[in-house]
Scaffold this motif. Structure first.
Motif, mmCIF file in Angstrom:
data_model
loop_
_atom_site.group_PDB
_atom_site.id
_atom_site.type_symbol
_atom_site.label_atom_id
_atom_site.label_comp_id
_atom_site.label_asym_id
_atom_site.label_seq_id
_atom_site.Cartn_x
_atom_site.Cartn_y
_atom_site.Cartn_z
ATOM 1 N N HIS A 244 -23.183 -7.627 45.566
ATOM 2 C CA HIS A 244 -21.540 -6.969 45.403
ATOM 3 C C HIS A 244 -21.362 -7.183 43.398
ATOM 4 O O HIS A 244 -20.713 -6.789 42.950
ATOM 5 N N VAL A 245 -22.103 -8.381 42.818
ATOM 6 C CA VAL A 245 -22.227 -8.858 41.368
ATOM 7 C C VAL A 245 -22.676 -7.818 41.344
ATOM 8 O O VAL A 245 -22.867 -7.251 39.610
ATOM 9 N N GLY A 246 -24.111 -7.027 41.380
ATOM 10 C CA GLY A 246 -24.440 -6.288 40.676
ATOM 11 C C GLY A 246 -24.081 -5.192 40.590
ATOM 12 O O GLY A 246 -24.038 -4.460 39.634
ATOM 13 N N LEU A 247 -23.714 -4.771 41.709
ATOM 14 C CA LEU A 247 -22.265 -3.181 42.100
ATOM 15 C C LEU A 247 -21.741 -3.551 41.025
ATOM 16 O O LEU A 247 -21.552 -2.299 39.717
ATOM 17 N N TYR A 248 -20.899 -4.657 40.952
ATOM 18 C CA TYR A 248 -19.545 -5.266 40.067
ATOM 19 C C TYR A 248 -20.624 -5.083 38.109
ATOM 20 O O TYR A 248 -19.586 -4.376 37.457
ATOM 21 N N SER A 249 -21.064 -5.811 37.839
ATOM 22 C CA SER A 249 -21.929 -4.946 36.758
ATOM 23 C C SER A 249 -22.418 -4.297 35.610
ATOM 24 O O SER A 249 -22.062 -4.129 35.093
ATOM 25 N N THR A 250 -22.394 -3.571 36.728
ATOM 26 C CA THR A 250 -23.244 -1.970 36.612
ATOM 27 C C THR A 250 -21.771 -1.357 35.783
ATOM 28 O O THR A 250 -21.411 -0.488 34.947
ATOM 29 N N SER A 251 -20.527 -1.295 36.733
ATOM 30 C CA SER A 251 -20.149 -0.603 36.003
ATOM 31 C C SER A 251 -18.872 -1.098 35.276
ATOM 32 O O SER A 251 -18.541 -0.807 34.678
ATOM 33 N N VAL A 252 -18.905 -2.431 34.810
ATOM 34 C CA VAL A 252 -18.105 -3.133 33.838
ATOM 35 C C VAL A 252 -19.022 -2.673 32.948
ATOM 36 O O VAL A 252 -18.761 -2.365 31.726
ATOM 37 N N ASN A 253 -19.934 -2.737 33.010
ATOM 38 C CA ASN A 253 -21.400 -2.553 31.697
ATOM 39 C C ASN A 253 -20.452 -1.149 30.912
ATOM 40 O O ASN A 253 -20.803 -0.973 29.859
ATOM 41 N N VAL A 254 -20.438 -0.260 31.738
ATOM 42 C CA VAL A 254 -20.176 1.003 31.310
ATOM 43 C C VAL A 254 -18.978 1.412 30.565
ATOM 44 O O VAL A 254 -18.675 1.561 29.636
ATOM 45 N N TYR A 255 -17.949 0.197 31.053
ATOM 46 C CA TYR A 255 -16.999 0.357 31.302
ATOM 47 C C TYR A 255 -16.063 -1.062 29.193
ATOM 48 O O TYR A 255 -15.623 0.321 28.745
ATOM 49 N N THR A 256 -16.870 -1.911 29.171
ATOM 50 C CA THR A 256 -17.124 -2.246 28.419
ATOM 51 C C THR A 256 -18.350 -1.034 27.218
ATOM 52 O O THR A 256 -17.349 -1.778 26.262
ATOM 53 N N VAL A 257 -18.613 -0.489 27.055
ATOM 54 C CA VAL A 257 -19.382 0.153 26.360
ATOM 55 C C VAL A 257 -18.453 1.283 25.912
ATOM 56 O O VAL A 257 -17.491 1.465 24.361
ATOM 57 N N LEU A 258 -17.697 1.842 26.652
ATOM 58 C CA LEU A 258 -16.927 2.377 26.490
ATOM 59 C C LEU A 258 -15.532 2.252 25.251
ATOM 60 O O LEU A 258 -15.243 2.686 24.283
ATOM 61 N N LYS A 259 -14.838 0.479 25.663
ATOM 62 C CA LYS A 259 -14.108 0.357 25.304
ATOM 63 C C LYS A 259 -13.874 -0.407 24.186
ATOM 64 O O LYS A 259 -13.781 -0.067 22.853
ATOM 65 N N SER A 260 -15.646 -0.613 23.702
ATOM 66 C CA SER A 260 -16.322 -0.952 22.142
ATOM 67 C C SER A 260 -16.382 0.261 21.067
ATOM 68 O O SER A 260 -15.913 0.085 20.051
ATOM 69 N N CYS A 261 -16.810 1.811 21.973
ATOM 70 C CA CYS A 261 -16.887 2.574 21.242
ATOM 71 C C CYS A 261 -15.913 2.927 20.291
ATOM 72 O O CYS A 261 -15.242 3.866 19.743
ATOM 73 N N ILE A 262 -14.688 3.563 21.306
ATOM 74 C CA ILE A 262 -13.329 3.456 21.312
ATOM 75 C C ILE A 262 -12.192 2.732 20.430
ATOM 76 O O ILE A 262 -11.579 2.680 19.374
ATOM 77 N N ALA A 263 -12.842 0.715 20.923
ATOM 78 C CA ALA A 263 -11.679 0.707 19.777
ATOM 79 C C ALA A 263 -12.166 0.339 18.504
ATOM 80 O O ALA A 263 -11.772 0.240 17.727
ATOM 81 N N ALA A 264 -13.676 1.666 17.871
ATOM 82 C CA ALA A 264 -13.605 1.000 17.239
ATOM 83 C C ALA A 264 -13.494 2.093 16.454
ATOM 84 O O ALA A 264 -13.054 1.856 14.964
#
Length: 483
Positions: A244-264
């Motif tokens: 379940h950590v692996g599942l969550y990490s995958t979705s969080v990685n996508v979320y984090t990438v999107l946050k970084s791009c929009i925050a720019a």
């Protein structure tokens, strides 16, 4: 120091491009490295990097954000900017020295780290790279073109080095070196190129009485955010299992990438807005802050909707069919994205320029406490979806808390017509997705058509409905092209 005002839209595009480059690089290199190095050696690299990352955080303090804000206030005077830059650089040298000493002590004291010394030594070069990179100076003077081009060149070089030196399982140290080069390797050129604007030197006149308190408050906010972002995975690991950590990490990685791009898009506004406030140009500040809000909402909403309707496909492409259960947590996080990014706007466009970093810290602490408490309450039964839901609630709290302060100092007024045009554009994305699911059975074709048609439909809707932010951006780029 005379400067021409640069287009916020162009700056946002360049900074967004630089962020996207930093995202694309690991998407290219990680699959190759994972297959060559195998799981155990990739684990070594990731583990040692997780150790070094804490000391990179300590070395950075809150200097970058603080320097951008305060440097923008004096950037019209070369003499003042030069003195300020030297103060920031000198304080950073001290924090780097403390960080390196602490890292050496920890590595020597903890036997488990001894076998990782070659990796830690290589990855710790990132600490020095961030010091001499003085990237905050380029944000102050809004030279996003230089750092974007430099980022592109460096990532290409790092990619070439990866394929030249990483060929078998034992090449994990060279692989770690390529990641350091990609992220901080060219910062030495930044330092020398900085002479175009100011001469940076070490100074004993640190002016700590003025600088240290806001720097430490910003640093405390960063540390608190890091703790509560990472607590989801830690608590999920204790209350559930690695799957379940692996599942969550995958979705969080996508979320984090999107946050970084929009925050720019938002972060480029901090120096300009800080400068307007410092020079008592309140009307210019308000106009620019509202323009930035409208521009980033125009980008944020379709991204949120797009990820929500394509979560299954996104997860399958990034991680494979075995991670399909991560799609639900990604949908929850896509909603969280809206609140997180609005809070990021409040922080960087209003609170930090107005020197209200204490408000940011208080909001961050409250959100962290809520997130951690709810993690223990929900993760046991809801697993990775519970972790995603607690993140959503924490982001909502942060956004709402900041809103009640921001509304006292900045009235963000957008027309009903503007809101309706965005909603119609987003509805268009939902319709496109539904139609594609009915008529297109091929997984890849379905996703590609969804993305392309959604972009076309959304932009067409905004232009047809004469969305002022969209028209302004288009006109700005047409003027640039003509020049």
């Amino acid at each position: 120091m005379e400067r021409k005002e640069k287009s916020i839209g162009v700056n946002a595009l360049l900074n967004g491009l630089k962020t996207i480059l930093s995202v694309i690089f690991p998407l290219i290199t990680y699959p190759y490295a994972a297959r060559v190095l195998q799981v155990e050696n990739m684990g070594k690299v990731d583990f040692s990097n997780s150790v070094v990352s804490y000391f990179v955080l300590i070395a950075g303090l809150g200097i970058a954000t603080y320097a951008i804000r305060e440097g923008a206030r004096v950037r019209d005077s070369k003499e003042d900017l030069e003195a300020f830059s030297s103060e920031m650089f000198s304080i950073n040298i001290i924090s780097v020295a403390i960080s390196i000493i602490a890292l050496v002590i920890v590595v020597v004291a903890v036997p488990k780290f001894h076998s990782y010394i070659p990796l830690i030594a290589v990855q710790s070069l990132a600490i020095f790279g961030n010091l001499i990179g003085v990237t905050w100076l380029y944000s102050i003077v809004e030279d996003y073109a230089y750092i974007t081009v430099r980022s592109l060149v460096v990532h290409i070089i790092a990619l070439v080095l990866l394929f030249l030196f990483v060929h078998n399982e034992s090449d994990y140290v060279p692989y770690a070196a390529t990641t350091v080069i990609a992220n901080a390797g060219a910062n030495i050129f930044n330092f020398f190129h900085a002479k175009k604007y100011v001469k940076i030197r070490f100074t004993r006149n640190l002016n700590l009485k003025k600088h240290i308190k806001p720097i430490m408050i910003i640093f405390a906010s960063t540390v608190t955010t890091t703790i509560y972002v990472n607590s989801d995975k830690t608590i999920l690991g204790f209350l559930s299992d690695e799957f379940h950590v692996g599942l969550y990490s995958t979705s969080v990685n996508v979320y984090t990438v999107l946050k970084s791009c929009i925050a720019a898009v938002i972060l480029v506004a901090l120096p300009r807005l800080s400068n307007y406030l410092a020079t008592n140009h309140k009307k210019e500040y308000e106009k620019t802050a509202i323009d930035i809000f409208k521009m980033f909402m125009m980008i944020l909403l379709p991204v949120m909707v797009g990820i929500f309707v394509t979560s299954d496909a996104v997860i399958e492409i990034i991680a494979g069919a075995s991670y399909a259960e991560a799609a639900t947590s990604l949908r929850i996080l896509s909603v969280s994205l809206a609140f997180s990014m609005i809070a990021t706007y409040y922080t960087n466009a209003v609170l930090l320029p107005m020197k209200q970093e204490t408000v940011v810290l208080k909001g961050t602490i409250m959100s962290a406490v809520l997130n951690i408490v709810l993690n223990f309450a929900l993760i046991g039964t809801l697993k990775q979806n519970g972790a995603a839901f607690t993140t959503l609630l924490a982001e909502v709290l942060m956004c709402v808390y900041q809103y009640f302060y921001v509304r006292k100092v900045l009235r963000i007024k957008v027309s009903l017509h503007y809101v309706i045009s965005l909603l119609i554009g987003c509805i268009g994305i939902i319709i496109v997705s539904a139609v594609c699911d009915v008529f297109l059975t091929s997984f890849i074709v379905n996703l590609i058509v969804k993305i392309l048609m959604s972009i076309i439909v959304y932009i067409t809707a905004l232009l047809a409905l004469k969305n002022d932010a969209a028209l302004s951006m288009v006109n700005g780029f047409l003027i640039k092209i003509k020049k």
